[in-house]
Design a protein around this motif. Structure first.
Motif, mmCIF file in Angstrom:
data_model
loop_
_atom_site.group_PDB
_atom_site.id
_atom_site.type_symbol
_atom_site.label_atom_id
_atom_site.label_comp_id
_atom_site.label_asym_id
_atom_site.label_seq_id
_atom_site.Cartn_x
_atom_site.Cartn_y
_atom_site.Cartn_z
ATOM 1 N N GLN A 18 -19.114 -0.464 -2.935
ATOM 2 C CA GLN A 18 -18.494 -1.626 -2.325
ATOM 3 C C GLN A 18 -17.402 -1.280 -1.316
ATOM 4 N N PHE A 19 -16.603 -0.271 -1.586
ATOM 5 C CA PHE A 19 -15.464 0.022 -0.726
ATOM 6 C C PHE A 19 -15.601 1.331 0.043
ATOM 7 N N GLY A 20 -16.660 2.052 -0.169
ATOM 8 C CA GLY A 20 -16.855 3.312 0.531
ATOM 9 C C GLY A 20 -15.736 4.299 0.231
ATOM 10 N N ASP A 21 -15.242 4.926 1.275
ATOM 11 C CA ASP A 21 -14.183 5.920 1.110
ATOM 12 C C ASP A 21 -12.784 5.304 1.034
ATOM 13 N N ALA A 22 -12.680 3.990 1.102
ATOM 14 C CA ALA A 22 -11.371 3.330 1.116
ATOM 15 C C ALA A 22 -10.680 3.366 -0.244
ATOM 16 N N VAL A 23 -11.435 3.638 -1.302
ATOM 17 C CA VAL A 23 -10.883 3.609 -2.656
ATOM 18 C C VAL A 23 -11.247 4.903 -3.372
ATOM 19 N N VAL A 73 -9.501 -5.132 -12.513
ATOM 20 C CA VAL A 73 -9.086 -4.177 -11.485
ATOM 21 C C VAL A 73 -9.587 -4.600 -10.108
ATOM 22 N N LEU A 74 -10.806 -5.080 -10.019
ATOM 23 C CA LEU A 74 -11.433 -5.424 -8.748
ATOM 24 C C LEU A 74 -10.588 -6.356 -7.881
ATOM 25 N N PRO A 75 -10.093 -7.491 -8.392
ATOM 26 C CA PRO A 75 -9.316 -8.375 -7.512
ATOM 27 C C PRO A 75 -8.015 -7.733 -7.010
ATOM 28 N N LEU A 76 -7.428 -6.864 -7.803
ATOM 29 C CA LEU A 76 -6.206 -6.181 -7.362
ATOM 30 C C LEU A 76 -6.503 -5.243 -6.206
ATOM 31 N N ILE A 117 -5.190 -5.627 -2.181
ATOM 32 C CA ILE A 117 -4.485 -4.557 -1.479
ATOM 33 C C ILE A 117 -5.224 -4.172 -0.206
ATOM 34 N N LEU A 118 -6.528 -4.022 -0.291
ATOM 35 C CA LEU A 118 -7.304 -3.651 0.899
ATOM 36 C C LEU A 118 -7.233 -4.740 1.960
ATOM 37 N N GLU A 119 -7.281 -5.996 1.548
ATOM 38 C CA GLU A 119 -7.175 -7.096 2.507
ATOM 39 C C GLU A 119 -5.812 -7.094 3.192
ATOM 40 N N SER A 120 -4.759 -6.836 2.438
ATOM 41 C CA SER A 120 -3.424 -6.834 3.041
ATOM 42 C C SER A 120 -3.266 -5.667 4.007
ATOM 43 N N GLU A 121 -3.928 -4.546 3.737
ATOM 44 C CA GLU A 121 -3.877 -3.386 4.642
ATOM 45 C C GLU A 121 -4.633 -3.663 5.935
ATOM 46 N N LEU A 122 -5.620 -4.559 5.879
ATOM 47 C CA LEU A 122 -6.402 -4.877 7.084
ATOM 48 C C LEU A 122 -5.746 -5.953 7.936
#
Length: 73
Positions: free
Chosen positions: A2-7, A57-60, A64-69
């Motif tokens: 789902q997140f590739g290398d981002a996580v 864990v998923l929604p957290l 975080i990823l959304e706020s970074e984008l």
């Protein structure tokens, strides 16, 4: 994936004395607050104690990823 290398997911056994030396701040919080295992830290911040369930864990992680984008403004 789902997140590739981002996580990156990492398991750390805090019962291992070598890990205890590295994560003294988290172990201190566990002792002070009587936190149950397992613990989930995201970006170095303790977020969940007593569970590591995917649907907690998923929604957290998504937030975080959304706020970074988000563009700064």
């Amino acid at each position: 994936m789902q997140f590739g290398d981002a996580v990156q997911v990492e398991y750390v056994d805090l019962a291992d004395p070598e890990n205890g030396k590295v994560y003294t701040d988290i172990l201190g919080a566990v002792q002070e607050q009587s936190l149950p295992y397992p613990l989930v830290a995201i970006d170095g911040q303790l977020r969940i104690a007593g569970s590591a369930h995917y649907f907690q864990v998923l929604p957290l992680v998504q937030k975080i990823l959304e706020s970074e984008l988000q563009p700064e403004g």
